[in-house]
Design a protein around this motif. Sequence first.
Motif, PDB file in Angstrom:
ATOM      1  N   UNK A   1       0.841  -1.207   0.000  1.00 13.68           N
ATOM      2  CA  UNK A   1       0.000   0.000   0.000  1.00 13.68           C
ATOM      3  C   UNK A   1       0.878   1.261   0.000  1.00 13.68           C
ATOM      4  N   UNK A   2       1.945   1.236   0.785  1.00 15.99           N
ATOM      5  CA  UNK A   2       2.866   2.390   0.824  1.00 15.99           C
ATOM      6  C   UNK A   2       3.520   2.577  -0.551  1.00 15.99           C
ATOM      7  N   UNK A   3       3.958   1.468  -1.114  1.00 15.53           N
ATOM      8  CA  UNK A   3       4.609   1.527  -2.426  1.00 15.53           C
ATOM      9  C   UNK A   3       3.661   2.109  -3.466  1.00 15.53           C
ATOM     10  N   UNK A   4       2.410   1.656  -3.400  1.00 13.86           N
ATOM     11  CA  UNK A   4       1.414   2.130  -4.376  1.00 13.86           C
ATOM     12  C   UNK A   4       1.128   3.621  -4.192  1.00 13.86           C
ATOM     13  N   UNK A   5       1.057   4.064  -2.925  1.00 22.59           N
ATOM     14  CA  UNK A   5       0.775   5.489  -2.668  1.00 22.59           C
ATOM     15  C   UNK A   5       1.913   6.364  -3.200  1.00 22.59           C
ATOM     16  N   UNK A   6       3.147   5.918  -3.007  1.00 20.51           N
ATOM     17  CA  UNK A   6       4.301   6.680  -3.513  1.00 20.51           C
ATOM     18  C   UNK A   6       4.271   6.728  -5.041  1.00 20.51           C
ATOM     19  N   UNK A   7       3.960   5.586  -5.618  1.00 25.77           N
ATOM     20  CA  UNK A   7       3.923   5.481  -7.083  1.00 25.77           C
ATOM     21  C   UNK A   7       2.817   6.361  -7.660  1.00 25.77           C
ATOM     22  N   UNK A   8       1.641   6.271  -7.065  1.00 27.76           N
ATOM     23  CA  UNK A   8       0.501   7.054  -7.575  1.00 27.76           C
ATOM     24  C   UNK A   8       0.765   8.552  -7.454  1.00 27.76           C
ATOM     25  N   UNK A   9       1.511   8.946  -6.412  1.00 28.25           N
ATOM     26  CA  UNK A   9       1.794  10.373  -6.227  1.00 28.25           C
ATOM     27  C   UNK A   9       3.007  10.804  -7.051  1.00 28.25           C
ATOM     28  N   UNK A  10       3.665   9.843  -7.632  1.00 33.17           N
ATOM     29  CA  UNK A  10       4.898  10.084  -8.399  1.00 33.17           C
ATOM     30  C   UNK A  10       5.945  10.817  -7.563  1.00 33.17           C
ATOM     31  N   UNK A  11       6.116  10.320  -6.347  1.00 32.95           N
ATOM     32  CA  UNK A  11       7.159  10.885  -5.481  1.00 32.95           C
ATOM     33  C   UNK A  11       8.064   9.741  -4.996  1.00 32.95           C
ATOM     34  N   UNK A  12       9.236  10.117  -4.518  1.00 36.39           N
ATOM     35  CA  UNK A  12      10.147   9.126  -3.938  1.00 36.39           C
ATOM     36  C   UNK A  12      10.446   9.546  -2.512  1.00 36.39           C
ATOM     37  N   UNK A  13      11.215   8.739  -1.817  1.00 37.71           N
ATOM     38  CA  UNK A  13      11.503   9.053  -0.414  1.00 37.71           C
ATOM     39  C   UNK A  13      12.193  10.415  -0.252  1.00 37.71           C
TER      40      UNK A  13
END
Length: 349
Positions: A66-78
């Motif tokens: 879920x975290x990975x998907x949220x980062x991907x959907x927002x097109x952001x990285x750490x």
Amino acid sequence: MKSSTILAIESSCDETACAIVQKSPDDGLAKVISSITATSLAKHKATKGIVPEVAAREQLKCVLPVIEEALKAAQVTKEDIDAIAVTTGPGLVGSLLVGIETARALAMAWDLPIISVNHIQAHPYANFVETEENQNAPQFPLLSWVISGGHTDLYLMNSHEDIQHLGGTVDDAAGECFDKCARLLGFDYPGGPFIEKLSLEIDKNDPQFKGKLPRPLIHEKTFSMSFSGLKTAFLRLFKENQTTTDSETLKVSLATELQEAVSDIIWKRTQQALEQHSNVKSVIVSGGVAANKRIREKLAEGLAQAENSPKLYFPPLSLCTDNAAMIGAYASFHLDKQTSWENVGLKLR
Ligand code: KG4
Ligand code: ZN
């Protein structure tokens, strides 16, 4: 001014959620860049209720994807994240711990601060999220309702920091009352949406049931509420009429009357609060039960007649039930609460 980007995690019950939320200091509302929710609700159907062990195991399975998907959907990285927000309570211990330990591990590995968020305090922040319908922040002082499966509370918020609890239920929550009554009618958890659906079948509603359920404590001068007696009265009314009324008619009529009773109680307490706090500019409603259209309608009708006509705010349906966007929104208004991962842990109260 620089905006802060927050990665928020919510895992207090059967939903595993992550959202990326952004806000600059001047913004009145937080922007949700992405919001992902996985639910283990289907797993609990057979047991007719949430089994904490099962919920926690599902949280473990879902949290990283879920975290990975949220980062991907927002097109952001750490590198784009400024802080991590996580629900630390109240809720199911096993479920909460999955979110908390994941947040701590990420904060340590990514060298980021954490903001510990109370689930109940976060619910109202669903109204501080920018959406198509909501472009202007609620104005203080405001009345804030949290109506969910575990809570039914009314607060006076003078600011994001100055919050006064006016009152709440002395027994069951409104959502719990909907769930238990719906179960009696043969519906699974969550029962609220079934009650609402039944009430829409107007042609099957028998008006003889109108006013047949009590509105407990409604004439009291306090802000206390009670929904347990309502559930008992519902059961009694159901049994008394089971053999004499057509089953569908009885279900529709009782569901309609139950929804009306809950709406009356919520409106009465709102009206009382407005009488005592005439400077209130907004009324915000949150929690799963805030999805209910009749409650929305009753509040809207009442507020339209009220002096000063305070503005009414409801979140979109996706932000009424548990989600991580409200956790991120709360955190973005409380950046001063940032701390190190070492100081964050379970906070059940
Ligand atoms: O906020 P929430 O998702 O979880 C808790 O923190 O409790 O609220 C869940 C509650 C359940 O009791 C459910 O029956 C109720 O919200 N609910 C509704 C509706 N949708 C969800 N109650 C009445 N009408 C609805 N449309
Ligand atoms: Zn909740």
